[in-house]
Enzyme design. Sequence first.
Site: not given
Length: 384
Positions: A62, A65, A122, A226
């Site tokens: 993720s 992202k 997320s 992130k």
Amino acid sequence: MNRLLSFFLVGALLITGVSAAPPTQPAADPLSLSAGSALLMEKETGSILYEKNAHQKMEPASVTKIMTLLLIMEAVDAGRLSLDDQVTVSANAAGMGGSQVYLKEGEQMAVGELIKCITVVSGNDCAVAMAEHLAGSETAFVARMNQRAQELGMKDTTFVNCTGLPVQGHQTSAHDIALMSRELILNHPAIRQYTTIWMDSIRGGTFGLTNTNRLIRFYPGATGLKTGSTDSARYCLSATAERDGMELIAVILKAPTSAQRFEDAKSLLDYGFARYTLADVYPESPLPPVEVVLGTISHVQPQLSRPCRLLVEKELAGSIETRLTLAENVEAPVEEGQTLGQLDVYVQGERRDSIPILSAQAADRLTIPGIYLRMLRQLFMAGH
């Protein structure tokens, strides 16, 4: 006049070269990281302070992202998208697995709320909803992601989706993640209002959110960014933190456990903050006005073309020196922004930066009648 022309020719040649950024870590690795790949970058200069297998292509999970968020924030900051815009969730977006906030088909949610869900928990469903809203389909959005990656010099990267869910061929590197992380936090600082959230909620307080990045609560100065994890990617993270006006980006890929990715990131950040500093550099004295020959004004004021913030090892901060080269005079006409000289910045005798010195204003050339008028005035003043 020949002497003046020679000065500018030499100055033009000198301005072209700037020395390399501070070297990366010495051959003996000062850190013992569990991650398969890692990189530490300083945000403002983009200097790499540490790297381990930084160009090895890996699954980012993720952390993907970050690029999704970059495209969203670019649209917001360009005025193509408003944080209050309502996004209608498709069946495709609602059907995303993995991390999610359980969006329902037909549900509407504001762009700002969806950004919050992407950064804090997320949400895969939120990422796809935003991709479809911006580009019409996730496929079209991913094409934009790959185009933006190329523009940023991310040569190790191929995106296949906007979420990071496992799929063949979806890969990047610690180096490339640092590049897109820097682009996001450097040019879209408003993202920090989302990435620094520890706990929040959506749907009027009925659905709680807790940040997957535990550093936000437990690491002093943490600003984002992130997390990501899948069975194949293992545990990944792009962690950002700021202290004393310097923001660092620590990228971790393929750490064995969630706890180890955070420990690796803390080790990287601690290493950077302990060893490096950003020093503001100025001329040793105010820049004197430069005489204008045959100008409608007698002098123009020189100024630095940009601020100078130099990344140096802390023990070298006291050895920064500046050397000024500035024209004694310049012949009119003078354009605003015309080069008048340069300020060279040295650390232990090595040039680290060169800042052009420009005219702060324009100066027209005197006409023939203007020259005679000036002479008459000078004669008149001499007579008194």
